[in-house]
Design a protein around this motif. Structure first.
Motif, PDB file in Angstrom:
ATOM      1  N   ALA A  27      37.998  59.753 140.302  1.00 51.56           N
ATOM      2  CA  ALA A  27      38.009  60.830 139.306  1.00 51.56           C
ATOM      3  C   ALA A  27      38.151  60.263 137.906  1.00 51.56           C
ATOM      4  O   ALA A  27      38.863  59.279 137.686  1.00 51.56           O
ATOM      5  CB  ALA A  27      39.150  61.800 139.586  1.00 51.56           C
ATOM      6  N   LEU A  28      37.456  60.915 136.972  1.00 55.57           N
ATOM      7  CA  LEU A  28      37.556  60.600 135.548  1.00 55.57           C
ATOM      8  C   LEU A  28      37.936  61.885 134.820  1.00 55.57           C
ATOM      9  O   LEU A  28      37.292  62.913 135.002  1.00 55.57           O
ATOM     10  CB  LEU A  28      36.224  60.084 135.006  1.00 55.57           C
ATOM     11  CG  LEU A  28      35.669  58.818 135.637  1.00 55.57           C
ATOM     12  CD1 LEU A  28      34.256  58.563 135.144  1.00 55.57           C
ATOM     13  CD2 LEU A  28      36.564  57.638 135.340  1.00 55.57           C
ATOM     14  N   VAL A  29      38.986  61.820 134.013  1.00 52.62           N
ATOM     15  CA  VAL A  29      39.445  63.003 133.293  1.00 52.62           C
ATOM     16  C   VAL A  29      39.511  62.666 131.804  1.00 52.62           C
ATOM     17  O   VAL A  29      40.329  61.836 131.390  1.00 52.62           O
ATOM     18  CB  VAL A  29      40.845  63.451 133.786  1.00 52.62           C
ATOM     19  CG1 VAL A  29      41.314  64.681 133.031  1.00 52.62           C
ATOM     20  CG2 VAL A  29      40.841  63.681 135.280  1.00 52.62           C
ATOM     21  N   ARG A  40      43.483  55.836 123.824  1.00 53.04           N
ATOM     22  CA  ARG A  40      43.568  56.688 125.014  1.00 53.04           C
ATOM     23  C   ARG A  40      42.415  57.680 124.975  1.00 53.04           C
ATOM     24  O   ARG A  40      42.415  58.580 124.147  1.00 53.04           O
ATOM     25  CB  ARG A  40      44.895  57.444 125.042  1.00 53.04           C
ATOM     26  CG  ARG A  40      46.109  56.565 125.088  1.00 53.04           C
ATOM     27  CD  ARG A  40      47.376  57.368 124.833  1.00 53.04           C
ATOM     28  NE  ARG A  40      47.460  58.551 125.669  1.00 53.04           N
ATOM     29  CZ  ARG A  40      48.149  58.630 126.808  1.00 53.04           C
ATOM     30  NH1 ARG A  40      48.812  57.588 127.231  1.00 53.04           N
ATOM     31  NH2 ARG A  40      48.166  59.743 127.506  1.00 53.04           N
ATOM     32  N   ARG A  41      41.440  57.519 125.872  1.00 51.20           N
ATOM     33  CA  ARG A  41      40.299  58.434 125.890  1.00 51.20           C
ATOM     34  C   ARG A  41      40.081  59.093 127.240  1.00 51.20           C
ATOM     35  O   ARG A  41      39.631  60.219 127.310  1.00 51.20           O
ATOM     36  CB  ARG A  41      39.028  57.685 125.487  1.00 51.20           C
ATOM     37  CG  ARG A  41      39.112  57.188 124.058  1.00 51.20           C
ATOM     38  CD  ARG A  41      37.814  56.739 123.536  1.00 51.20           C
ATOM     39  NE  ARG A  41      36.945  57.889 123.357  1.00 51.20           N
ATOM     40  CZ  ARG A  41      35.687  57.790 123.018  1.00 51.20           C
ATOM     41  NH1 ARG A  41      35.142  56.626 122.817  1.00 51.20           N
ATOM     42  NH2 ARG A  41      34.939  58.859 122.865  1.00 51.20           N
ATOM     43  N   THR A  42      40.377  58.372 128.338  1.00 50.14           N
ATOM     44  CA  THR A  42      40.065  58.880 129.672  1.00 50.14           C
ATOM     45  C   THR A  42      41.136  58.456 130.670  1.00 50.14           C
ATOM     46  O   THR A  42      41.600  57.323 130.634  1.00 50.14           O
ATOM     47  CB  THR A  42      38.701  58.328 130.150  1.00 50.14           C
ATOM     48  OG1 THR A  42      37.717  58.588 129.161  1.00 50.14           O
ATOM     49  CG2 THR A  42      38.275  58.940 131.467  1.00 50.14           C
ATOM     50  N   GLU A  51      49.463  56.512 139.980  1.00 53.60           N
ATOM     51  CA  GLU A  51      49.274  57.107 138.661  1.00 53.60           C
ATOM     52  C   GLU A  51      47.898  56.738 138.116  1.00 53.60           C
ATOM     53  O   GLU A  51      47.416  55.632 138.338  1.00 53.60           O
ATOM     54  CB  GLU A  51      50.348  56.603 137.691  1.00 53.60           C
ATOM     55  CG  GLU A  51      51.756  57.014 138.067  1.00 53.60           C
ATOM     56  CD  GLU A  51      51.969  58.513 137.973  1.00 53.60           C
ATOM     57  OE1 GLU A  51      51.463  59.125 137.014  1.00 53.60           O
ATOM     58  OE2 GLU A  51      52.624  59.067 138.871  1.00 53.60           O
ATOM     59  N   PRO A  52      47.251  57.656 137.389  1.00 53.41           N
ATOM     60  CA  PRO A  52      45.952  57.322 136.801  1.00 53.41           C
ATOM     61  C   PRO A  52      46.094  56.249 135.725  1.00 53.41           C
ATOM     62  O   PRO A  52      47.125  56.160 135.055  1.00 53.41           O
ATOM     63  CB  PRO A  52      45.479  58.639 136.196  1.00 53.41           C
ATOM     64  CG  PRO A  52      46.708  59.439 135.995  1.00 53.41           C
ATOM     65  CD  PRO A  52      47.672  59.009 137.064  1.00 53.41           C
ATOM     66  N   LEU A  53      45.059  55.442 135.582  1.00 54.09           N
ATOM     67  CA  LEU A  53      45.023  54.428 134.534  1.00 54.09           C
ATOM     68  C   LEU A  53      44.479  55.060 133.263  1.00 54.09           C
ATOM     69  O   LEU A  53      43.633  55.942 133.309  1.00 54.09           O
ATOM     70  CB  LEU A  53      44.126  53.266 134.958  1.00 54.09           C
ATOM     71  CG  LEU A  53      44.540  52.524 136.224  1.00 54.09           C
ATOM     72  CD1 LEU A  53      43.498  51.489 136.591  1.00 54.09           C
ATOM     73  CD2 LEU A  53      45.897  51.870 136.035  1.00 54.09           C
ATOM     74  N   ILE A  54      44.947  54.577 132.131  1.00 51.14           N
ATOM     75  CA  ILE A  54      44.472  55.076 130.850  1.00 51.14           C
ATOM     76  C   ILE A  54      43.389  54.129 130.354  1.00 51.14           C
ATOM     77  O   ILE A  54      43.622  52.932 130.198  1.00 51.14           O
ATOM     78  CB  ILE A  54      45.610  55.173 129.828  1.00 51.14           C
ATOM     79  CG1 ILE A  54      46.675  56.143 130.333  1.00 51.14           C
ATOM     80  CG2 ILE A  54      45.083  55.593 128.466  1.00 51.14           C
ATOM     81  CD1 ILE A  54      47.942  56.142 129.545  1.00 51.14           C
ATOM     82  N   SER A  58      35.074  56.094 126.922  1.00 50.12           N
ATOM     83  CA  SER A  58      34.812  57.505 127.199  1.00 50.12           C
ATOM     84  C   SER A  58      34.470  57.723 128.673  1.00 50.12           C
ATOM     85  O   SER A  58      34.041  56.809 129.374  1.00 50.12           O
ATOM     86  CB  SER A  58      33.662  58.016 126.333  1.00 50.12           C
ATOM     87  OG  SER A  58      32.441  57.458 126.769  1.00 50.12           O
ATOM     88  N   GLU A  59      34.651  58.963 129.090  1.00 50.85           N
ATOM     89  CA  GLU A  59      34.316  59.360 130.464  1.00 50.85           C
ATOM     90  C   GLU A  59      32.839  59.068 130.758  1.00 50.85           C
ATOM     91  O   GLU A  59      32.494  58.538 131.812  1.00 50.85           O
ATOM     92  CB  GLU A  59      34.613  60.841 130.626  1.00 50.85           C
ATOM     93  CG  GLU A  59      34.107  61.457 131.893  1.00 50.85           C
ATOM     94  CD  GLU A  59      34.108  62.974 131.818  1.00 50.85           C
ATOM     95  OE1 GLU A  59      34.068  63.581 132.894  1.00 50.85           O
ATOM     96  OE2 GLU A  59      34.130  63.536 130.718  1.00 50.85           O
ATOM     97  N   ALA A  60      31.960  59.387 129.822  1.00 48.49           N
ATOM     98  CA  ALA A  60      30.517  59.190 130.019  1.00 48.49           C
ATOM     99  C   ALA A  60      30.161  57.714 130.160  1.00 48.49           C
ATOM    100  O   ALA A  60      29.342  57.342 131.002  1.00 48.49           O
ATOM    101  CB  ALA A  60      29.739  59.807 128.872  1.00 48.49           C
TER     102      ALA A  60
END
Length: 88
Positions: A27-29, A40-42, A51-54, A58-60
């Motif tokens: 997942a990408l948020v 911090r972008r995604t 925990e998600p990585l920072i 960008s997500e794209a």
């Protein structure tokens, strides 16, 4: 049968020296508002990490690298952008 070694999955850059295996990202948020900034972008959710990585990318950009690394067709490639009349 001769056992063959599997190819190591491609590593995807998240920015600032962080990399993850392409086949582990699920997942990408994109970050918005006050949560975004200072690199911090995604948020990148990776299998096996609680925990998600920072990511500073960008997500794209990350999604584009994932598509290329996993050898899948891009959802952006299915559009008929080349048939559209130019605006300028």
């Amino acid at each position: 049968m001769i056992p063959m070694a599997r190819a190591t999955p491609a590593m995807i850059p998240l920015g600032y020296g962080k990399f993850v295996r392409a086949d582990r990202v699920f997942a990408l948020v994109p970050l918005e508002g006050r949560a975004r900034g200072d690199g911090r972008r995604t948020l990148v959710h990776v299998e096996g990490i609680d925990e998600p990585l920072i990511a500073s990318r960008s997500e794209a950009a990350i999604a584009k690298d994932l598509v290329a690394a996993l050898g899948q067709s891009s959802p952006w490639a299915t559009r008929d952008d080349d048939r559209q009349d130019p605006l300028f």
